[in-house]
Design a protein around this motif. Structure first.
Motif, PDB file in Angstrom:
ATOM      1  N   VAL A  28      48.914  55.327   3.879  1.00 18.95           N
ATOM      2  CA  VAL A  28      49.651  54.761   2.746  1.00 18.95           C
ATOM      3  C   VAL A  28      50.931  55.572   2.553  1.00 18.95           C
ATOM      4  O   VAL A  28      50.876  56.797   2.391  1.00 18.95           O
ATOM      5  N   ALA A  29      52.068  54.872   2.592  1.00 15.66           N
ATOM      6  CA  ALA A  29      53.367  55.531   2.403  1.00 15.66           C
ATOM      7  C   ALA A  29      53.794  55.375   0.948  1.00 15.66           C
ATOM      8  O   ALA A  29      53.789  54.272   0.404  1.00 15.66           O
ATOM      9  N   TYR A  30      54.155  56.480   0.346  1.00 14.39           N
ATOM     10  CA  TYR A  30      54.658  56.513  -1.026  1.00 14.39           C
ATOM     11  C   TYR A  30      56.140  56.866  -0.943  1.00 14.39           C
ATOM     12  O   TYR A  30      56.489  57.970  -0.526  1.00 14.39           O
ATOM     13  N   VAL A  31      56.994  55.920  -1.326  1.00 12.46           N
ATOM     14  CA  VAL A  31      58.437  56.126  -1.262  1.00 12.46           C
ATOM     15  C   VAL A  31      58.947  56.415  -2.669  1.00 12.46           C
ATOM     16  O   VAL A  31      58.746  55.611  -3.585  1.00 12.46           O
ATOM     17  N   SER A  32      59.595  57.549  -2.829  1.00  9.04           N
ATOM     18  CA  SER A  32      60.157  57.936  -4.127  1.00  9.04           C
ATOM     19  C   SER A  32      61.194  56.938  -4.595  1.00  9.04           C
ATOM     20  O   SER A  32      61.726  56.154  -3.799  1.00  9.04           O
ATOM     21  N   GLY A  33      61.512  57.003  -5.872  1.00  9.80           N
ATOM     22  CA  GLY A  33      62.569  56.160  -6.410  1.00  9.80           C
ATOM     23  C   GLY A  33      63.860  56.395  -5.644  1.00  9.80           C
ATOM     24  O   GLY A  33      64.361  57.512  -5.580  1.00  9.80           O
ATOM     25  N   MET A  34      64.365  55.329  -5.036  1.00  2.11           N
ATOM     26  CA  MET A  34      65.612  55.390  -4.275  1.00  2.11           C
ATOM     27  C   MET A  34      66.732  54.790  -5.101  1.00  2.11           C
ATOM     28  O   MET A  34      66.525  53.834  -5.855  1.00  2.11           O
ATOM     29  N   THR A  35      67.928  55.356  -4.953  1.00  2.12           N
ATOM     30  CA  THR A  35      69.132  54.800  -5.553  1.00  2.12           C
ATOM     31  C   THR A  35      70.138  54.539  -4.438  1.00  2.12           C
ATOM     32  O   THR A  35      69.930  54.945  -3.295  1.00  2.12           O
ATOM     33  N   ALA A  36      71.221  53.889  -4.776  1.00  2.86           N
ATOM     34  CA  ALA A  36      72.265  53.612  -3.782  1.00  2.86           C
ATOM     35  C   ALA A  36      73.236  54.771  -3.655  1.00  2.86           C
ATOM     36  O   ALA A  36      74.239  54.672  -2.954  1.00  2.86           O
ATOM     37  N   ARG A  37      72.932  55.866  -4.298  1.00  3.70           N
ATOM     38  CA  ARG A  37      73.827  57.031  -4.281  1.00  3.70           C
ATOM     39  C   ARG A  37      74.081  57.501  -2.859  1.00  3.70           C
ATOM     40  O   ARG A  37      73.185  57.558  -2.031  1.00  3.70           O
ATOM     41  N   SER A  38      75.345  57.802  -2.602  1.00  3.80           N
ATOM     42  CA  SER A  38      75.752  58.394  -1.332  1.00  3.80           C
ATOM     43  C   SER A  38      76.714  59.521  -1.679  1.00  3.80           C
ATOM     44  O   SER A  38      76.727  59.982  -2.804  1.00  3.80           O
ATOM     45  N   GLY A  39      77.526  59.913  -0.763  1.00  2.00           N
ATOM     46  CA  GLY A  39      78.463  61.002  -1.029  1.00  2.00           C
ATOM     47  C   GLY A  39      79.664  60.616  -1.875  1.00  2.00           C
ATOM     48  O   GLY A  39      80.403  61.475  -2.324  1.00  2.00           O
ATOM     49  N   ASP A  40      79.881  59.327  -2.118  1.00  3.94           N
ATOM     50  CA  ASP A  40      81.075  58.871  -2.815  1.00  3.94           C
ATOM     51  C   ASP A  40      80.725  58.154  -4.122  1.00  3.94           C
ATOM     52  O   ASP A  40      80.387  56.976  -4.121  1.00  3.94           O
ATOM     53  N   PRO A  41      80.803  58.856  -5.277  1.00  3.36           N
ATOM     54  CA  PRO A  41      80.454  58.225  -6.551  1.00  3.36           C
ATOM     55  C   PRO A  41      81.373  57.055  -6.917  1.00  3.36           C
ATOM     56  O   PRO A  41      80.956  56.119  -7.589  1.00  3.36           O
ATOM     57  N   LYS A  42      82.621  57.070  -6.443  1.00  3.74           N
ATOM     58  CA  LYS A  42      83.523  55.954  -6.733  1.00  3.74           C
ATOM     59  C   LYS A  42      83.042  54.673  -6.070  1.00  3.74           C
ATOM     60  O   LYS A  42      83.102  53.596  -6.651  1.00  3.74           O
ATOM     61  N   ALA A  43      82.545  54.788  -4.834  1.00  2.00           N
ATOM     62  CA  ALA A  43      82.030  53.612  -4.125  1.00  2.00           C
ATOM     63  C   ALA A  43      80.816  53.054  -4.857  1.00  2.00           C
ATOM     64  O   ALA A  43      80.686  51.834  -5.019  1.00  2.00           O
TER      65      ALA A  43
END
Length: 133
Positions: A28-43
């Motif tokens: 069973v894989a438990y995936v943490s809460g993911m966001t679209a955050r990357s290195g560029d907060p403006k994007a």
């Protein structure tokens, strides 16, 4: 029973000693809460709920596949949304990653997430190898 940490080159790892993106226990894989955050907060700030959810489902897919599974193995997702009125945008992105029996889902409106530009966070549980191929 062993706990195995799963990483994907497509998903940035969190800073040391904070959390694991994905742990697998007895298939069973438990995936943490993911966001679209990357290195560029403006994007990220230029992305609506649809675009953010699409990035997030892509991260979940990468982690589930790194664990040896497929999106059809995902049985449960929990979606945190800062504006519940935009839930259809998340459902639109979800349809691009799931077919057949969609996972059980919970949708919760929250007052804020980790940063103001983050509109969506999604966590998942997958039973590796159990979905239709």
């Amino acid at each position: 029973m062993t706990i195995r940490r799963v990483i994907s080159p497509d998903v940035a790892e969190p800073p040391a000693e904070r959390w694991s993106n994905c742990l697998v226990v007895d298939g069973v894989a438990y995936v943490s809460g993911m966001t679209a955050r990357s290195g560029d907060p403006k994007a990220l700030g230029a992305m609506d709920e649809y675009a953010q959810a699409k990035v997030i489902f892509g991260k979940i897919k990468s982690l589930v596949e790194a664990a040896g599974g497929a999106m059809s193995d995902v049985v449960k997702i929990t979606i945190f949304l800062t504006d519940i009125a935009n839930n259809t945008k998340v459902w639109q992105a979800r349809r691009e990653f799931f077919t057949g029996d969609f996972p059980a889902s919970t949708l919760v409106e929250v007052s804020a997430l980790a940063a103001p530009e983050i509109l969506v966070e999604i966590e998942a549980v997958a039973h590796i190898g159990k979905g239709k191929r």
